[in-house]
Design a protein around this motif. Structure first.
Motif, PDB file in Angstrom:
ATOM      1  N   MET B 164       0.857  -0.986   0.157  1.00  0.00           N
ATOM      2  CA  MET B 164      -0.148   0.093  -0.111  1.00  0.00           C
ATOM      3  C   MET B 164       1.018   1.342  -0.038  1.00  0.00           C
ATOM      4  N   PRO B 165       0.721   2.297  -0.862  1.00  0.00           N
ATOM      5  CA  PRO B 165       1.510   3.294  -0.875  1.00  0.00           C
ATOM      6  C   PRO B 165       1.364   4.071   0.360  1.00  0.00           C
ATOM      7  N   ASN B 166       2.320   4.885   0.737  1.00  0.00           N
ATOM      8  CA  ASN B 166       2.406   5.703   1.980  1.00  0.00           C
ATOM      9  C   ASN B 166       1.829   7.129   1.654  1.00  0.00           C
ATOM     10  N   TYR B 167       1.053   7.575   2.451  1.00  0.00           N
ATOM     11  CA  TYR B 167       0.612   8.871   1.830  1.00  0.00           C
ATOM     12  C   TYR B 167       0.687   9.982   3.164  1.00  0.00           C
ATOM     13  N   GLU B 168       0.261  11.217   2.942  1.00  0.00           N
ATOM     14  CA  GLU B 168       0.207  12.317   3.891  1.00  0.00           C
ATOM     15  C   GLU B 168      -0.968  13.222   3.458  1.00  0.00           C
ATOM     16  N   ILE B 169      -1.368  13.916   4.410  1.00  0.00           N
ATOM     17  CA  ILE B 169      -2.560  14.990   4.107  1.00  0.00           C
ATOM     18  C   ILE B 169      -2.039  16.181   4.292  1.00  0.00           C
ATOM     19  N   LYS B 170      -1.847  17.047   3.029  1.00  0.00           N
ATOM     20  CA  LYS B 170      -1.264  18.229   2.989  1.00  0.00           C
ATOM     21  C   LYS B 170      -2.540  19.438   2.752  1.00  0.00           C
ATOM     22  N   LEU B 176       0.789  11.206  -2.191  1.00  0.00           N
ATOM     23  CA  LEU B 176       1.382   9.996  -1.921  1.00  0.00           C
ATOM     24  C   LEU B 176       3.062  10.232  -1.729  1.00  0.00           C
ATOM     25  N   LYS B 177       3.266   9.442  -0.824  1.00  0.00           N
ATOM     26  CA  LYS B 177       4.989   9.780  -0.333  1.00  0.00           C
ATOM     27  C   LYS B 177       5.614   8.317  -1.079  1.00  0.00           C
ATOM     28  N   PRO B 178       6.918   8.553  -0.992  1.00  0.00           N
ATOM     29  CA  PRO B 178       7.575   7.334  -1.503  1.00  0.00           C
ATOM     30  C   PRO B 178       7.623   6.339  -0.135  1.00  0.00           C
ATOM     31  N   GLY B 179       7.822   4.882  -0.497  1.00  0.00           N
ATOM     32  CA  GLY B 179       7.972   3.987   0.237  1.00  0.00           C
ATOM     33  C   GLY B 179       6.435   3.040   0.377  1.00  0.00           C
ATOM     34  N   TYR B 180       6.336   2.124   0.748  1.00  0.00           N
ATOM     35  CA  TYR B 180       5.349   1.427   1.113  1.00  0.00           C
ATOM     36  C   TYR B 180       5.274   0.439   2.156  1.00  0.00           C
ATOM     37  N   THR B 181       3.846   0.387   2.699  1.00  0.00           N
ATOM     38  CA  THR B 181       3.470  -0.587   3.781  1.00  0.00           C
ATOM     39  C   THR B 181       2.620  -1.733   3.349  1.00  0.00           C
ATOM     40  N   PRO B 182       2.857  -3.137   3.970  1.00  0.00           N
ATOM     41  CA  PRO B 182       2.053  -4.162   3.443  1.00  0.00           C
ATOM     42  C   PRO B 182       0.245  -3.853   3.583  1.00  0.00           C
TER      43      PRO B 182
END
Lengths: 244, 263, 238
Positions: B164-170, B176-182
């Motif tokens: 699952m893609p990493n994300y942030e709310i701005k 979407l941010k670089p990096g993934y989590t399962p």
């Protein structure tokens, strides 16, 4: 099926519509109500209102769909746009296509399909109003419509759902119980042959709960079967009552 | 129907099974060899290929941003589709999905959904507004029977492999941010399908057995041995005893198969 | 060797009628030594043989049957005729022309066109081939007047009655000529539409009440009453 806090069974052990866990909704069946179809039936089960019609057997069109050694049964389960809270698009959904298939497969074991090679029958089911367990009510009505069409059959098919809500096993799920409950098991039965022709389930049940649920659904099927026979006979017996 | 099976073969299959044997030497409760490969499509968020004997199914998952369903505002969305790709069998026609592919997709979907295999609440970004949508696309590459079990297994294997893609709310925007989590998985539902032939139940029917069978019964079983989805198919029937026997055997078989799934 | 239904009781498909040393007759089937009904109908026992007289059934062609059908297609060497059965029937051009058919000269639609009614005999039929029709005997061929009524084909014997008693009674009372197609299609031809309507009423009554005894008396009575006071009754209703 998400678990909600809303109670589906009250302190007295009764359901939202006042039924006991093992109680069917009120059922009304009428046979032979459509003049253009060879056989037809109408069922009301709670708020469900469903029409079933059978056309044929007749030559298959297009011809390449005909089978040289047996009859072909086609089935269409369809929901009217106004049958549910939010308008349903009249074009067939994936759910309707799947249900058409499993309903057809629940009816096929009863028919002597090898008697009339190269022919086909059409079974049309229109759900005019839906309130849960429509596939079961559809099968119940369609089987009666097939008998009314004079199709040679091994048995009728009676269908009924059972399931689990608030840790209680219940019979004949209505819409709210289907949506908020934890399991729904629709079953169809050929009552004289102990043959299950439809079995589906979604939800979560332990092996023991599953066994209980199936046997409750089968009891429901037997009760509905008695009503099917009554409805079929009434069509002919009523004439006699007027006469005498 | 270009794959008509000869009457002689039909009889052989039925007679062997009546005696408790199968033409390929298996016992009635034996699966063919199962091979699982995960992560073979790099462009997909998750993928898996299953070989069940000669039956081959590839599943790829994609994750996109989307809206939740109004009745489940806090949950991500699962969408399962199945393609009976024409190269897999001469009986598969190009064109819009037919009832067989729709039924297959819906059986796979129900196994995952009803077992609550995915923690869909963790896929919620903004309740009622933004969630992750998971697309599970089942691609049947070679049809030699038992597409249901192969597809269901491939789907779960692909989900276990999904990132699952990493994300942030701005400023109210989801970035979407670089990096993934399962992908947050809770269960590994396994679907076991029985074919009824000569009044006996066999698991993992191959193509020719499927052409002889009276009916089939699929049961999805979760990690705790609960039944979470069932589908009967085919124009025959089952007795109640057969159904209960199937439920028991499905639990045993699912446990066996689950061991092959890396988590 | 028990039987589970009385003679003339109604059964529905799947009802177990008898168990033991019995033979299946019409609309029944056997599983082991159990005999079940395959259609809704009335049970009749004929020694060891069990029949269900179907209340609902469709017509299946038999060679030699007289049927009434509708032309649905004009082909290039004959006609396709709908005979109220699962199989459409073929009527060859040479049958109607009574001479060899010449494709260059003969325009088939001039003899029979789509929508025309024919009385015909089934001359050939088996499971693998569609029925063929013949019109070469007297009384067969195109229908030019009268009215058509369709009933369940299994009830045609009730319209005929014992030794033809029912149909000859209706003919006598209404003055209409009645041709019975065994496929459940009946042609009624009378001097005027009122007579024909009377005959149709009698036939409808037979179809609805065929399974209740005393049928001939009730139909006779109805016809007599209708002839006497039918018009007056209808007027007083309005």
């Amino acid at each position: 099926m998400s678990q909600k806090t809303e109670k589906l069974i009250d302190k007295k052990g009764l359901r939202l519509d006042g039924r006991k866990p093992d109680e069917l909704r009120p059922i009304k069946m009428e046979v032979g109500i459509l003049s253009n179809a060879e056989g037809s039936a109408y069922i009301e089960q709670g708020k469900n209102k469903i029409l079933a019609a059978v056309f044929g057997p007749k030559e298959m069109h297009p011809k390449h769909l005909a089978l040289p050694d047996r009859m072909v049964i086609r089935c269409r389960y369809h929901m009217a746009p106004f049958s549910v809270q939010e308008r349903k698009s009249p074009s067939p959904s994936r759910r309707e296509i799947e249900l058409s298939k499993v309903i057809r497969e629940s009816l096929e074991p009863t028919v002597f399909m090898e008697y009339y090679p190269r022919t086909g029958i059409d079974v049309f089911i229109e759900v005019l109003q839906a309130d849960g367990s429509t596939r079961c009510a559809s099968i119940t009505a369609a089987s009666v419509a097939m008998a009314d069409a004079g199709i040679p059959m091994r048995d009728l098919v009676a269908a009924c759902s059972a399931g689990k809500v608030d840790d209680t096993i219940i019979l004949d799920l209505m819409d709210a119980e289907d949506k908020l409950g934890s399991a729904d098991v629709p079953v169809a039965l050929m009552p004289n042959h102990n043959a299950v022709t439809l079995l589906q389930m979604d939800g979560i049940l332990t092996a023991e709960e599953f066994e209980k649920t199936v046997s409750l659904a089968l009891e429901g099927c037997q009760k509905i079967y008695a009503m099917q026979k009554e409805a079929l006979k009434t069509r002919y017996v009523s004439v006699k009552e007027v006469e005498e | 129907m270009s794959s008509v099976i000869t009457r002689v073969k039909q009889k052989q299959i039925a007679q062997a099974i009546a005696k408790g044997k199968r033409l390929d030497g298996r016992d009635l409760a034996d699966y063919r060899e199962i091979k699982i490969e995960q992560g073979i499509i790099e462009r997909a968020e998750g993928s898996a290929r299953i070989l069940l004997g000669k039956t081959e199914v590839l599943v790829g998952t994609k994750i996109e941003l989307g809206e939740p369903f109004p009745d489940t505002p806090n949950e991500g969305v699962l969408t399962v589709n199945a393609e009976l790709v024409p190269l897999a069998s001469s009986t598969f026609e190009p064109g819009p999905p037919d009832e067989n592919s729709i039924e297959l997709a819906r059986i796979v979907d129900r196994g995952i959904r009803e077992s609550k295999a995915i923690d869909t609440e963790k896929l919620c970004i903004e309740p009622g507004k933004k969630v992750f949508v998971i697309f599970v696309d089942v691609y049947v590459l070679n049809h030699d029977g038992n597409l249901i079990d192969a597809s269901a297994l491939a789907a779960v294997a692909a989900l276990l492999n999904t990132k699952m893609p990493n994300y942030e709310i701005k400023e109210g925007e989801v970035k979407l941010k670089p990096g993934y989590t399962p992908l947050p998985m809770r269960k590994r539902p396994i679907t076991v399908t029985f074919a009824k032939i000569s009044d006996k139940l066999v698991v993992d029917a191959w193509l020719e057995e499927e052409q002889v069978m009276d009916a089939r019964l699929s049961m999805a079983i979760d990690d705790d041995g609960n039944i979470c989805a069932i589908q009967k198919g085919g124009s025959g029937y089952f007795t109640v005893q057969e159904i209960l026997d199937a439920a028991k055997m499905a639990r045993e078989k699912s446990e066996e198969i689950r061991k092959k799934l890396k988590w | 060797m028990p039987t589970f239904f009385e003679r003339r009781q109604i059964v529905t498909p799947g009802d177990l009628i008898a168990e033991g040393d019995y033979i299946t007759g019409e609309n029944t089937y056997a599983e082991g030594n159990r005999i079940y009904a395959s259609r809704i109908g009335i049970v009749e026992y004929d020694n060891k043989k069990i029949n269900v007289v179907a209340l609902r059934a469709f017509y299946i062609p038999r060679v030699g049957d007289i049927v009434i059908g509708t032309v649905v297609e004009v082909g290039f060497n004959g006609w396709t005729v709908y005979i109220n059965a699962p199989y459409e029937a073929l009527l060859r051009a040479s049958e109607v022309l009574s001479r060899p058919f010449k494709p260059q000269k003969d325009e088939l639609s001039q003899f029979l066109n789509v929508g025309d009614l024919v009385v015909a005999k089934i001359s050939a039929y088996d499971r693998a081939h569609n029925p063929q029709l013949s019109v070469s005997e007297p009384g067969l061929g195109k229908i030019t007047r009268g009215q058509i009524i369709k009933i369940t084909s299994t009830k045609i014997p009730r319209v005929i009655g014992r030794k033809g008693s029912m149909v000859s009674m209706i003919t006598q009372e209404t003055g209409c000529q009645i041709i019975l197609g065994l496929n459940g299609v009946i042609l009624v031809t009378g001097k005027n539409p009122e007579d024909e309507e009377l005959a149709l009423m009698a036939i409808r009554k037979i179809e609805e009440e065929s399974h209740i005894s005393g049928l001939t008396d009730r139909v006779t009575q109805m016809l007599k009453e209708e002839k006497k006071g039918g018009k007056i009754k209808n007027e007083s209703k309005n």
